[in-house]
Motif scaffolding. Structure first.
Motif, mmCIF file in Angstrom:
data_model
loop_
_atom_site.group_PDB
_atom_site.id
_atom_site.type_symbol
_atom_site.label_atom_id
_atom_site.label_comp_id
_atom_site.label_asym_id
_atom_site.label_seq_id
_atom_site.Cartn_x
_atom_site.Cartn_y
_atom_site.Cartn_z
ATOM 1 N N ILE A 1 12.897 -1.869 -7.586
ATOM 2 C CA ILE A 1 13.276 -2.418 -8.894
ATOM 3 C C ILE A 1 12.894 -3.899 -8.928
ATOM 4 N N SER A 2 12.071 -4.247 -9.931
ATOM 5 C CA SER A 2 11.663 -5.645 -10.082
ATOM 6 C C SER A 2 12.292 -6.226 -11.333
ATOM 7 N N LEU A 3 12.775 -7.453 -11.207
ATOM 8 C CA LEU A 3 13.290 -8.155 -12.392
ATOM 9 C C LEU A 3 12.193 -9.086 -12.908
ATOM 10 N N ALA A 4 11.759 -8.824 -14.141
ATOM 11 C CA ALA A 4 10.744 -9.696 -14.749
ATOM 12 C C ALA A 4 11.435 -10.933 -15.305
ATOM 13 N N ILE A 5 10.934 -12.113 -14.940
ATOM 14 C CA ILE A 5 11.504 -13.368 -15.458
ATOM 15 C C ILE A 5 10.356 -14.217 -16.003
ATOM 16 N N SER A 6 10.634 -14.902 -17.105
ATOM 17 C CA SER A 6 9.564 -15.694 -17.705
ATOM 18 C C SER A 6 9.568 -17.116 -17.143
ATOM 19 N N ALA A 7 8.363 -17.619 -16.868
ATOM 20 C CA ALA A 7 8.226 -18.996 -16.365
ATOM 21 C C ALA A 7 8.668 -20.000 -17.421
ATOM 22 N N THR A 8 8.777 -19.554 -18.668
ATOM 23 C CA THR A 8 9.154 -20.483 -19.746
ATOM 24 C C THR A 8 10.675 -20.574 -19.915
ATOM 25 N N SER A 9 11.428 -19.714 -19.220
ATOM 26 C CA SER A 9 12.888 -19.719 -19.404
ATOM 27 C C SER A 9 13.532 -20.933 -18.736
ATOM 28 N N LYS A 10 14.607 -21.381 -19.342
ATOM 29 C CA LYS A 10 15.363 -22.507 -18.786
ATOM 30 C C LYS A 10 16.345 -21.979 -17.722
ATOM 31 N N ILE B 1 0.905 -1.140 0.000
ATOM 32 C CA ILE B 1 0.000 0.000 0.000
ATOM 33 C C ILE B 1 0.948 1.195 0.000
ATOM 34 N N VAL B 2 0.908 1.975 -1.066
ATOM 35 C CA VAL B 2 1.903 3.038 -1.194
ATOM 36 C C VAL B 2 1.598 4.180 -0.225
ATOM 37 N N ALA B 3 2.470 4.311 0.761
ATOM 38 C CA ALA B 3 2.245 5.335 1.781
ATOM 39 C C ALA B 3 2.967 6.624 1.402
ATOM 40 N N SER B 4 4.143 6.472 0.749
ATOM 41 C CA SER B 4 4.863 7.664 0.320
ATOM 42 C C SER B 4 5.219 7.485 -1.151
ATOM 43 N N PRO B 5 5.440 8.599 -1.886
ATOM 44 C CA PRO B 5 5.671 8.492 -3.314
ATOM 45 C C PRO B 5 6.762 7.479 -3.661
ATOM 46 N N SER B 6 6.468 6.679 -4.678
ATOM 47 C CA SER B 6 7.427 5.638 -4.999
ATOM 48 C C SER B 6 7.545 5.445 -6.509
ATOM 49 N N ILE B 7 8.722 4.988 -6.923
ATOM 50 C CA ILE B 7 8.965 4.731 -8.340
ATOM 51 C C ILE B 7 9.297 3.260 -8.503
ATOM 52 N N HIS B 8 8.555 2.608 -9.378
ATOM 53 C CA HIS B 8 8.720 1.168 -9.563
ATOM 54 C C HIS B 8 9.294 0.930 -10.962
ATOM 55 N N ILE B 9 10.538 0.450 -10.992
ATOM 56 C CA ILE B 9 11.208 0.217 -12.279
ATOM 57 C C ILE B 9 11.160 -1.277 -12.603
ATOM 58 N N ILE B 10 10.706 -1.588 -13.823
ATOM 59 C CA ILE B 10 10.667 -2.994 -14.233
ATOM 60 C C ILE B 10 11.801 -3.224 -15.229
ATOM 61 N N VAL B 11 12.710 -4.138 -14.876
ATOM 62 C CA VAL B 11 13.780 -4.489 -15.803
ATOM 63 C C VAL B 11 13.651 -5.978 -16.152
ATOM 64 N N GLY B 12 14.377 -6.392 -17.175
ATOM 65 C CA GLY B 12 14.314 -7.808 -17.561
ATOM 66 C C GLY B 12 14.679 -7.982 -19.014
ATOM 67 N N GLY B 13 14.773 -9.243 -19.439
ATOM 68 C CA GLY B 13 15.194 -9.547 -20.807
ATOM 69 C C GLY B 13 14.186 -9.075 -21.854
ATOM 70 N N THR B 14 14.605 -9.167 -23.101
ATOM 71 C CA THR B 14 13.786 -8.724 -24.227
ATOM 72 C C THR B 14 12.533 -9.590 -24.378
ATOM 73 N N GLY B 15 11.410 -8.941 -24.566
ATOM 74 C CA GLY B 15 10.162 -9.642 -24.874
ATOM 75 C C GLY B 15 9.579 -10.450 -23.723
ATOM 76 N N ILE B 16 10.055 -10.199 -22.518
ATOM 77 C CA ILE B 16 9.668 -11.025 -21.372
ATOM 78 C C ILE B 16 8.289 -10.613 -20.830
ATOM 79 N N GLY B 17 7.857 -9.385 -21.193
ATOM 80 C CA GLY B 17 6.555 -8.899 -20.736
ATOM 81 C C GLY B 17 6.652 -7.680 -19.836
ATOM 82 N N LYS B 18 7.742 -6.931 -19.943
ATOM 83 C CA LYS B 18 7.948 -5.773 -19.056
ATOM 84 C C LYS B 18 6.914 -4.671 -19.282
#
Ligand SMILES: Nc1nc2c(ncn2[C@@H]2O[C@H](COP(=O)(O)OP(=O)(O)OP(=O)(O)O)[C@@H](O)[C@H]2O)c(=O)[nH]1
Ligand SMILES: [Mg+2]
Length: 288
Positions: free
Chosen positions: A206-215, A95-112
């Protein structure tokens, strides 16, 4: 020091070798124990086939060999699942109580970019409190990336905030869409993070997006590539595209970082859920 005493001292390499030997002995002892208990061995092999490491699985199950449970498959499976449950970590939605910045990083085409759209919509429309939300575009690599975010912004009535302006106006939460192969932009992204961190207005996630299909090897490669950033958590994408979560599960329990969300399809904003261990384990066991 007399020569014979010097000879007795172990070098670091000796200690390392000794440790490896002991750990191998533990592994083979566990294997020995299991080979006398067919059902325990069979359950161990099934989990190993499903991505868990041999030594870890055998060591875990070895104490059950010879116990009153060695013939009870349900209990043996439940025992391993219980252990997996205790090793997996998930994060409650903030629950965002104070201003926040959420950066999504991750590989190409992963769904960022899709995640950025889904999360922004969620924080603006679907939580108990409606947050003041904005998008920040930080993908200078992909042609059309700006237009993709602009489409979400138009469709969701969420502003696309120019990079130069985000400190001007206060948002509850800003979502930053980044490129899969950051290339030269790594330095710029680090600079942006530095600016955010040095300015007291926003906290950063900072969140790292990872695909469930990756080996396994791809998961490890991506994880290593993005270690330059201080990753807070994982977001698992494309869970709908595979029934085999072996590699993902093994990666998650080794990495010990929490999963925050799970993306289960292409639909924006619907196909996103807050991570749940129960759900992950249920999906993992689907093909067991
Ligand atoms: N099946 C499925 N498809 C997904 C999911 N998330 C995203 N996609 C699809 O994956 C493709 C790429 O999604 P994007 O969100 O553009 O991925 P990205 O990481 O931003 O891609 P780049 O910016 O090119 O690195 C699109 O076709 C999405 O609809 C998901 O959870 N399940
Ligand atoms: Mg993108």
């Amino acid at each position: 020091m007399p020569q014979n005493e010097e000879e007795k001292l172990l070098t670091v390499d000796d200690v390392r070798a000794l440790r490896e030997e002991i750990s191998l002995m533990h592994g083979s002892l566990a294997k020995d124990v299991l080979s006398h208990t067919p059902l325990v061995k069979q359950v161990a092999e099934r989990f190993i086939e499903h991505g868990l490491e041999r030594e870890w699985t055998e060591k875990l199950l070895a104490p059950l060999a010879g116990s009153s449970f060695e013939e009870d498959e349900e209990i043996l499976v439940a025992y391993v699942l219980e252990e997996l449950d205790s090793l997996l970590t998930v994060e409650a939605e903030k629950i965002v109580a104070s201003p926040s910045i959420h950066i999504i990083v991750g590989g190409t085409g992963i769904g960022k970019s899709s995640l950025v759209g889904k999360l922004a919509a969620r924080y603006k429309y679907f939580l108990e409190k409606s947050h003041k939300v904005g998008f920040i575009h930080f993908d200078r690599q992909k042609v059309g990336a700006y237009e993709q975010l602009e489409n979400y912004a138009d469709a969701m009535d969420i502003p696309l905030v120019p990079l130069e302006d985000f400190l001007e106006d206060e948002y509850d939460i800003l979502f930053v869409d980044t490129a899969g192969s950051l290339g030269k932009d790594v330095d710029d992204l680090q600079e942006l993070i530095g600016i955010i961190e040095s300015n007291a207005t926003y906290t950063i996630e900072i969140s790292l997006a990872i695909s469930a299909t990756s080996k396994t090897r791809d998961l490890e490669r991506i994880n290593n590539a993005f270690k330059i950033f201080n990753i807070n958590n994982f977001i698992v994408t494309k869970l709908d595209e595979t029934c085999d979560l072996s590699d993902l599960m093994n990666f998650l329990i080794k990495e010990e970082k929490p999963v925050a969300y799970i993306s289960t399809g292409q639909k924006i904003p619907e196909d996103l859920m807050v991570a749940s261990k129960e759900y992950l384990l249920k999906q993992y066991m689907q093909e067991f």
